[in-house]
Write a protein that holds these residues in place. Sequence first.
Motif, short mmCIF file in Angstrom:
data_model
loop_
_atom_site.label_atom_id
_atom_site.label_comp_id
_atom_site.label_asym_id
_atom_site.label_seq_id
_atom_site.Cartn_x
_atom_site.Cartn_y
_atom_site.Cartn_z
N GLU A 35 61.50 76.18 -31.64
CA GLU A 35 62.33 76.81 -30.63
C GLU A 35 63.59 76.02 -30.32
O GLU A 35 64.51 76.55 -29.71
CB GLU A 35 61.56 76.98 -29.32
N ARG A 93 56.99 92.01 -16.91
CA ARG A 93 56.76 91.01 -17.96
C ARG A 93 55.63 90.06 -17.54
O ARG A 93 54.74 89.76 -18.32
CB ARG A 93 58.05 90.24 -18.21
N THR A 129 58.38 92.56 -25.71
CA THR A 129 59.32 91.61 -25.11
C THR A 129 58.58 90.60 -24.25
O THR A 129 58.88 89.41 -24.27
CB THR A 129 60.38 92.35 -24.29
N THR A 133 58.54 86.53 -24.93
CA THR A 133 59.11 85.60 -23.94
C THR A 133 58.02 84.87 -23.15
O THR A 133 58.33 84.26 -22.13
CB THR A 133 60.04 86.36 -22.97
N ASN A 134 56.81 84.91 -23.62
CA ASN A 134 55.70 84.22 -22.97
C ASN A 134 56.01 82.73 -22.92
O ASN A 134 56.11 82.09 -23.97
CB ASN A 134 54.41 84.49 -23.76
N PRO A 135 56.14 82.14 -21.73
CA PRO A 135 56.48 80.72 -21.65
C PRO A 135 55.29 79.79 -21.94
O PRO A 135 55.46 78.58 -22.04
CB PRO A 135 56.95 80.55 -20.20
N LEU A 156 56.60 83.64 -31.13
CA LEU A 156 57.55 82.58 -30.79
C LEU A 156 57.43 81.38 -31.73
O LEU A 156 58.42 80.78 -32.12
CB LEU A 156 57.32 82.14 -29.34
#
Length: 172
Positions: A35, A93, A129, A133-135, A156
Amino acid sequence: MTSTTIAWRTVGSPVGRLLLASSPTGLVRVAFESESTDGWGTVLDALAETGATVTEDPTDATLAAAATQLDEYFAGTRRDFDLPLDRPDRTFRQHVQRYLGTIPYGRTTTYREVAEAVSNPKAVRAVGTACATNPLPVIVPCHRVLRTDGGLGGYLGGPDAKRFLLALESGH
């Protein structure tokens, strides 16, 4: 407004180096090395944009627990994570990301099934989405969500990492 501190450290894993970050509330970020092409700078800058002071701290208790539990997961001795998570967002989300934690170890579901489970069957793309965008990848198992046609879909950490995690959980 008081600034909070976000502690971070890196750990090795079978899917490459991972950056772990935690706030006083709990784990706030797990990042794959892929990333950030600038030695974690992109990820650390994004954390700092929240107004937090970001500092490397390999002794942080939450990070130590996360590192131990990830080691156990990759060794095949842990199926569920038991960590405090910092997830203050209450958007669609975040609703999806909370649901992801209910998908059992070794099982998969589809983006469509997740959309239906969160009572928004037309939001298949929005579910994609939310997964993208899962942190907290690996900890919050977005890798368990596949395309409706059975394809991997995005991840990711990249397709190889997703394949690895799915194979690990299926015992192959």
